[in-house]
Write an enzyme that holds these catalytic residues in place. Structure first.
Site, PDB file in Angstrom:
ATOM      1  N   GLY A  14      -0.357   8.472   5.846  1.00 37.88           N
ATOM      2  CA  GLY A  14       0.131   8.043   3.686  1.00 37.88           C
ATOM      3  C   GLY A  14      -0.666   9.889   3.649  1.00 37.88           C
ATOM      4  N   VAL A  27      -4.784  26.604  12.154  1.00 27.29           N
ATOM      5  CA  VAL A  27      -3.452  26.838  13.467  1.00 27.29           C
ATOM      6  C   VAL A  27      -4.336  28.513  13.373  1.00 27.29           C
ATOM      7  CG1 VAL A  27      -1.352  27.930  13.777  1.00 27.29           C
ATOM      8  CG2 VAL A  27      -1.439  25.468  12.974  1.00 27.29           C
ATOM      9  N   ARG A  75       3.863   6.350  10.122  1.00 26.37           N
ATOM     10  CA  ARG A  75       3.385   5.046  10.473  1.00 26.37           C
ATOM     11  C   ARG A  75       3.833   4.741  12.038  1.00 26.37           C
ATOM     12  NH1 ARG A  75      -0.559   3.995   5.620  1.00 26.37           N
ATOM     13  NH2 ARG A  75       0.589   4.214   4.167  1.00 26.37           N
ATOM     14  N   SER A  76       3.257   4.903  13.152  1.00 22.20           N
ATOM     15  CA  SER A  76       3.544   5.026  13.915  1.00 22.20           C
ATOM     16  C   SER A  76       2.853   3.050  15.495  1.00 22.20           C
ATOM     17  CB  SER A  76       3.173   5.060  15.727  1.00 22.20           C
ATOM     18  OG  SER A  76       4.074   5.707  16.339  1.00 22.20           O
ATOM     19  N   GLY A 105      -5.769   8.612   8.201  1.00 20.62           N
ATOM     20  CA  GLY A 105      -7.204   7.822   7.860  1.00 20.62           C
ATOM     21  C   GLY A 105      -7.906   7.098   8.800  1.00 20.62           C
ATOM     22  N   ASP A 106      -8.135   6.077   9.082  1.00 25.60           N
ATOM     23  CA  ASP A 106      -8.978   4.764   9.509  1.00 25.60           C
ATOM     24  C   ASP A 106      -7.444   4.910  10.462  1.00 25.60           C
ATOM     25  OD1 ASP A 106      -6.966   2.928   8.047  1.00 25.60           O
ATOM     26  OD2 ASP A 106      -8.449   1.267   8.240  1.00 25.60           O
ATOM     27  N   THR A 129      -7.247  11.327   3.229  1.00 25.53           N
ATOM     28  CA  THR A 129      -6.322  10.409   2.479  1.00 25.53           C
ATOM     29  C   THR A 129      -6.853  10.457   1.266  1.00 25.53           C
ATOM     30  OG1 THR A 129      -6.236   7.641   2.307  1.00 25.53           O
ATOM     31  CG2 THR A 129      -7.872   8.819   3.497  1.00 25.53           C
ATOM     32  N   ASP A 131      -7.172   7.578  -0.703  1.00 24.62           N
ATOM     33  CA  ASP A 131      -7.952   6.936  -1.267  1.00 24.62           C
ATOM     34  C   ASP A 131      -9.699   6.692  -0.980  1.00 24.62           C
ATOM     35  OD1 ASP A 131      -5.525   5.156  -1.157  1.00 24.62           O
ATOM     36  OD2 ASP A 131      -6.193   4.589   1.034  1.00 24.62           O
ATOM     37  N   ASP A 133     -11.937   6.235   0.927  1.00 27.92           N
ATOM     38  CA  ASP A 133     -12.374   5.563   1.642  1.00 27.92           C
ATOM     39  C   ASP A 133     -12.446   5.582   3.892  1.00 27.92           C
ATOM     40  OD1 ASP A 133      -9.766   5.473   2.942  1.00 27.92           O
ATOM     41  OD2 ASP A 133      -9.621   3.412   2.883  1.00 27.92           O
ATOM     42  N   ARG A 175      -5.678  -0.256  -1.833  1.00 28.50           N
ATOM     43  CA  ARG A 175      -5.348  -1.242  -1.621  1.00 28.50           C
ATOM     44  C   ARG A 175      -6.182  -1.954  -1.088  1.00 28.50           C
ATOM     45  NH1 ARG A 175      -0.182  -0.587   1.766  1.00 28.50           N
ATOM     46  NH2 ARG A 175      -1.062   0.804   3.487  1.00 28.50           N
ATOM     47  N   GLY A 189     -11.676   7.736 -19.447  1.00 30.93           N
ATOM     48  CA  GLY A 189     -12.504   6.609 -20.730  1.00 30.93           C
ATOM     49  C   GLY A 189     -11.975   6.020 -21.157  1.00 30.93           C
ATOM     50  N   HIS A 255       3.182   6.391  -5.953  1.00 29.79           N
ATOM     51  CA  HIS A 255       3.593   7.582  -5.082  1.00 29.79           C
ATOM     52  C   HIS A 255       3.214   9.495  -5.923  1.00 29.79           C
ATOM     53  CE1 HIS A 255       4.518   3.953  -2.575  1.00 29.79           C
ATOM     54  NE2 HIS A 255       3.763   4.979  -1.173  1.00 29.79           N
ATOM     55  N   GLN A 257       0.495   9.395  -7.575  1.00 28.88           N
ATOM     56  CA  GLN A 257      -0.565   9.993  -6.972  1.00 28.88           C
ATOM     57  C   GLN A 257      -0.873  10.648  -6.109  1.00 28.88           C
ATOM     58  OE1 GLN A 257      -3.145   6.380  -8.113  1.00 28.88           O
ATOM     59  NE2 GLN A 257      -1.347   5.748  -8.501  1.00 28.88           N
ATOM     60  N   ARG A 258       0.160  10.632  -5.208  1.00 30.65           N
ATOM     61  CA  ARG A 258       0.063  11.306  -3.577  1.00 30.65           C
ATOM     62  C   ARG A 258       0.682  12.768  -3.444  1.00 30.65           C
ATOM     63  NH1 ARG A 258       0.793   6.866   0.911  1.00 30.65           N
ATOM     64  NH2 ARG A 258       2.265   7.742   1.500  1.00 30.65           N
TER      65      ARG A 258
HETATM   66  O1  F6P Z   1      -3.718   4.568   2.620  1.00 27.29           O
HETATM   67  C1  F6P Z   1      -3.231   5.921   1.137  1.00 27.29           C
HETATM   68  C2  F6P Z   1      -2.247   4.522   0.037  1.00 27.29           C
HETATM   69  O2  F6P Z   1      -1.672   5.612  -0.334  1.00 27.29           O
HETATM   70  C3  F6P Z   1      -3.239   3.666   0.140  1.00 27.29           C
HETATM   71  O3  F6P Z   1      -3.423   3.735  -1.863  1.00 27.29           O
HETATM   72  C4  F6P Z   1      -1.810   2.635  -0.636  1.00 27.29           C
HETATM   73  O4  F6P Z   1      -1.706   1.600  -1.032  1.00 27.29           O
HETATM   74  C5  F6P Z   1      -0.772   2.927   0.290  1.00 27.29           C
HETATM   75  O5  F6P Z   1      -1.256   4.163   1.081  1.00 27.29           O
HETATM   76  C6  F6P Z   1       1.115   2.838  -0.010  1.00 27.29           C
HETATM   77  O6  F6P Z   1       1.567   3.798   1.394  1.00 27.29           O
HETATM   78  P1  F6P Z   1       3.111   2.976   1.877  1.00 27.29           P
HETATM   79  O7  F6P Z   1       3.054   4.640   0.918  1.00 27.29           O
HETATM   80  O8  F6P Z   1       3.178   3.631   3.411  1.00 27.29           O
HETATM   81  O9  F6P Z   1       3.843   2.614   0.905  1.00 27.29           O
END
Ligand code: F6P
Length: 325
Positions: A14, A27, A75-76, A105-106, A129, A131, A133, A175, A189, A255, A257-258
């Site tokens: 992600g 770079v 994601r592969s 991430g992991d 990431t 998250d 985490d 998640r 709050g 998304h 948030q991404r």
């Molecule tokens: O790992 C980051 C994350 O944004 C998680 O918080 C979320 O559950 C997941 O990716 C969503 O993944 P995708 O964009 O593949 O639906």
């Protein structure tokens, strides 16, 4: 593994705001150190498909301020197979790449750990990431921006919740982890915070809602991590409606948030980690993630980043409950 002459950088999993700043730092540090720099596009998928291009200083101009990743990501599942990884390795060899730096991430780190075992490449991971985490770093690249995006959105929802005396359930990402949910909940709050690390007591929340109703406290914000044990925001709204007979508005921030321009903290963290990753690789470090703990650069074996669990600050949850009373 001899002296490093060429570094390949990629982003994977992600996306998160600040990945571009990390790529830029890798770079520019590599070029400054007289190494060649290559961009590997679309993460491990592009590594397998040979989407690898040489990058110059100008290739990473004007990207630090943008969310997303100029290198694209994926994601592969193919990289999880030995055949996929062999093809990827052969492609890297064709370009003379002897070190790779992956931001993700992991899932990304597991792939990197396989490369350490199966190849002679130098391999370093950077935590990217939203998250947060990942064990071994206080913060991951993109987390701060994601929390700020959620705060800004929920502040707006608070205005309308107050005006209409409405009850809002707002779902944030996470998640398996409640870092975003907890920090966002405190920041806005929120009257209730539901995250995977704590058992959600719906009966207790229902009781709280009834008490508030008696006291004529009509509006409410509940922040719910998507992976909460009581369900996602839509499911929790349905259950609570059955329990208390009130109606709820549900907003899923998803998304949003991404994406977005990375906050200062993420630009700085990404720049530092990218810079230190190249420096570490040049002195022979491999098989590690470069992170930051207590304002100091940390080097953590890749396996530990997913093998050990980064704990939420449980005291913060207790504090949030007291402050929202
Ligand atoms: O790992 C980051 C994350 O944004 C998680 O918080 C979320 O559950 C997941 O990716 C969503 O993944 P995708 O964009 O593949 O639906």
């Amino acid at each position: 593994m001899g002296r490093i002459g060429s570094i390949g950088v990629f982003t994977s999993g992600g996306d998160s705001p600040g990945m571009n700043a990390a790529v830029r730092a890798v770079v520019r540090t590599a070029l400054y150190s007289k190494l060649k720099a290559f961009g590997i596009y679309r993460g491990y998928a592009g590594m397998i498909d040979g989407e690898i291009r040489k990058l110059e200083r100008g290739s990473v101009s004007n990207i630090i301020q943008y969310g997303g990743t100029m290198l694209k990501t994926s994601r592969s599942p193919e990289f999880e197979t030995p055949e996929g990884r062999r093809t990827a390795y052969e492609n890297l060899q064709k370009h003379g790449i002897d070190g790779v730096i992956g931001v993700g991430g992991d899932g990304t780190f597991r792939g990197l750990a396989d490369m350490v075992k199966e190849t002679d490449l130098a391999v370093i991971g950077l935590p990217g990431t939203i998250d947060n985490d990942i064990y071994g770093t206080d913060f991951t690249i993109g987390y701060d921006t994601a929390v700020n995006t959620a705060l800004a959105a929920i502040d707006k929802i608070r205005d309308t919740a107050l005006s209409h005396d409405r009850l809002f359930l707002i779902e944030v990402m996470g998640r398996h982890a409640g870092f975003i949910g907890l920090e966002t909940g405190i920041g806005v709050g929120a009257e209730e915070i539901c995250i995977p690390e704590f058992r959600t007591d719906l009966e207790g929340i229902a009781e709280h809602l009834r008490e508030r109703h008696v006291k004529h406290k009509a509006s409410l914000i509940m922040v719910i991590a998507e992976g909460d044990d009581a369900g996602d925001a839509t499911q929790i709204a349905r259950k609570l409606k059955e329990m208390v007979g009130m109606s709820f508005r549900v907003t899923i921030l998803g998304h949003t948030q991404r994406g977005g321009s990375p906050m200062s903290k993420d630009r700085l963290l990404a720049s530092k980690l990218g810079y230190h990753a190249v420096k570490a690789m040049m002195i022979g470090k491999t098989g590690i993630m470069i992170g930051e703990l207590h304002d100091k650069i940390s080097e953590v074996p890749l396996e530990e980043t997913w093998g050990k669990k980064k704990s939420i600050d449980y005291g913060l949850m207790e504090m949030a409950q007291i402050l929202s009373k």
